[in-house]
Every structure is written in C-alpha cells, then in structure tokens.
Design an enzyme around this catalytic site. Structure first.
Site, PDB file in Angstrom:
ATOM      1  N   TYR A 154     -35.717 -11.701  29.264  1.00  0.00           N
ATOM      2  CA  TYR A 154     -36.847 -12.614  29.420  1.00  0.00           C
ATOM      3  C   TYR A 154     -38.055 -12.131  28.603  1.00  0.00           C
ATOM      4  O   TYR A 154     -38.699 -12.927  27.903  1.00  0.00           O
ATOM      5  CB  TYR A 154     -37.220 -12.713  30.899  1.00  0.00           C
ATOM      6  CG  TYR A 154     -38.245 -13.769  31.220  1.00  0.00           C
ATOM      7  CD1 TYR A 154     -37.897 -15.122  31.223  1.00  0.00           C
ATOM      8  CD2 TYR A 154     -39.555 -13.431  31.544  1.00  0.00           C
ATOM      9  CE1 TYR A 154     -38.833 -16.097  31.534  1.00  0.00           C
ATOM     10  CE2 TYR A 154     -40.495 -14.399  31.856  1.00  0.00           C
ATOM     11  CZ  TYR A 154     -40.126 -15.732  31.848  1.00  0.00           C
ATOM     12  OH  TYR A 154     -41.057 -16.698  32.145  1.00  0.00           O
ATOM     13  N   LYS A 158     -39.814 -14.130  25.460  1.00  0.00           N
ATOM     14  CA  LYS A 158     -41.216 -14.547  25.483  1.00  0.00           C
ATOM     15  C   LYS A 158     -42.047 -13.848  24.404  1.00  0.00           C
ATOM     16  O   LYS A 158     -42.995 -14.438  23.870  1.00  0.00           O
ATOM     17  CB  LYS A 158     -41.813 -14.298  26.874  1.00  0.00           C
ATOM     18  CG  LYS A 158     -41.183 -15.175  27.962  1.00  0.00           C
ATOM     19  CD  LYS A 158     -41.306 -16.654  27.646  1.00  0.00           C
ATOM     20  CE  LYS A 158     -40.857 -17.532  28.812  1.00  0.00           C
ATOM     21  NZ  LYS A 158     -41.008 -18.968  28.513  1.00  0.00           N
TER      22      LYS A 158
END
Length: 246
Positions: A154, A158
């Site tokens: 993640y 991002k």
C-alpha cells in the site's frame, strides 16, 4: 462553484469517494459515480446526490483493467462531450508483513491503486488537453509519505501515486491541466471502524490533532483542487492528516 462541470470519481460508492462525489455535486458538478463491486452502494450515492438537487450517473469499471478504463472514459466523453474533473480515489488494501506477503497481494494493490490511476489519466488527459482545461486529483496517503509497517504494498502504491502526480503535472501543465494529490491520514470510514478500540486510541495518540479525520475533510480538499481558486496550483501533495506527516 462547479456548475456545468463533468466530474468522474473512481471508487465513489462508499467512504471518502462517496463524500467527494457528494461534495462535487453539491458545488454544481455532474458526477459520474464509478464503482467496481457494489452497484447498490453506488446507486445510493446517486440517489443521495439527486435528493439534494444534484446530477449524477453510475458507471461500473475495474480501474486496474486498461481496456475497460479506455471504454469507461470514452463512454463519459461520448455522453457528456467533456471531462473537467477526474478524481482517482479507487483503492484497496492487502496488509501483511513484507517477508510473508504473497506476490498476488503486492500485485493486486499496485494494479488497483497505482496502475488504476495511470489508466484513467492516460485516457482522460487526452480530452482535457483538447479542452485546454482540466483538474486531476489523485488520492495518495500519509502512508505513501511516511511508510507503515505491514503495508509495504500500500505504501509503495501511494508513494507511486505521488510520483505519478508530479510527472503528470509537468506533462499537462502547458495546456492548463492541473494534477494534484491528497494524502489523507486516518479518516473515519468503514475501513477504520473495524479497528479494535485499543488500536484506535493508540493511533489517535500519534496524531498531533488527537483524533481521526472525517471523509468530508478530504472532500473539501478535493473540491478546492477542482475549483477555479486552485488554477495556479499543480504537482502538489496536500496532507489531510491531523499533522501526522509534518
């Protein structure tokens, strides 16, 4: 105000995405509520927008699929003749320690969170360049700025969104298209509601403002980036995180 603007919000059937869709519609935009899994939730967002006097439509598309994104964006342009605002909010998590993370969990998160944003920008930017105007708003995360144990996939996705934002901003600026990112911290959504109370308390203690944010706080930032007031801002990352990443 965004009267007359056409806005696409991906992953808009719940959480931050639905809050952004509602806010952009409140400000006058016609909002295409994109969803992947839950048509029922997307229709609820559409109905709420319409109950408040706004205009909305729903459209299913898995943003990780390049071909489906091409068809999705083409359909929006065919229907409305333009795209003024693109909000790349669709995202997933598959948390786990780096040493034990299955390859599939890494790939799936990158495909949705990062490649999904690339896919929609790839096709929407052509129309925006023709119009010589447009607002692209990508959803990053405080995790992409700071990193977080158990979220290597993640955090990587991002952080990649931030790099994509800056590169796209440089490429599209000469035609009046701005590209910015929002990096939310811990926001009260369905995803965070399921956390144990002890974890919530420990996390809140690490936030300078001492509490989780609301989806509406992120929506306000998106509405600003979409507005005329933000026409001279591009390539920026705005942390809506209660001070976590300062």
């Amino acid at each position: 105000m965004l009267t007359g603007k056409i806005a696409v919000v991906t992953g808009a059937s719940r959480g931050i995405g639905s809050a952004i869709a509602l806010r952009l519609a409140k400000d006058g935009a016609t909002v295409i509520v994109n969803y992947n899994g839950s048509e029922e939730k997307a229709l609820e967002v559409k109905q709420e927008i319409e109950s408040q006097g706004g205009s909305a439509a729903v459209s299913q598309c898995d943003v990780s699929d390049f071909g489906k994104c091409e068809a999705f964006i083409a359909d929006v342009i065919k229907t409305y003749g333009r795209i003024d605002i693109l909000v790349n909010n669709a995202g997933i998590t598959r948390d786990g320690l780096l040493m034990k993370m299955p390859e599939e969990d890494f790939d799936k998160v990158l495909d949705t969170n990062l490649k999904g944003a690339f896919n929609t920008i790839r096709f929407a930017s052509r129309q925006m360049l023709r119009q010589k105007s447009g607002r692209i708003i990508n959803m990053a995360s405080v995790v992409g700025v700071m990193g977080n144990a158990g979220q290597a996939n993640y955090a990587a996705s991002k952080a990649g969104v931030i790099g994509l934002t800056k590169a796209a901003a440089r490429e599209l600026a000469s035609r009046g298209v701005t590209v910015n990112a929002i990096a939310p911290g811990f926001i009260e959504t369905d995803m965070t509601k399921v956390l144990p109370e002890k974890v919530k308390e420990t996390t809140a203690a690490q936030i300078p403002l001492g509490k989780f944010g609301q989806a509406e706080h992120v929506a306000a930032a998106a509405a600003f980036f979409a507005s005329d007031e933000a026409e001279y801002i591009t390539g920026q990352v705005l942390c809506v995180d209660g001070g976590m990443a300062m």
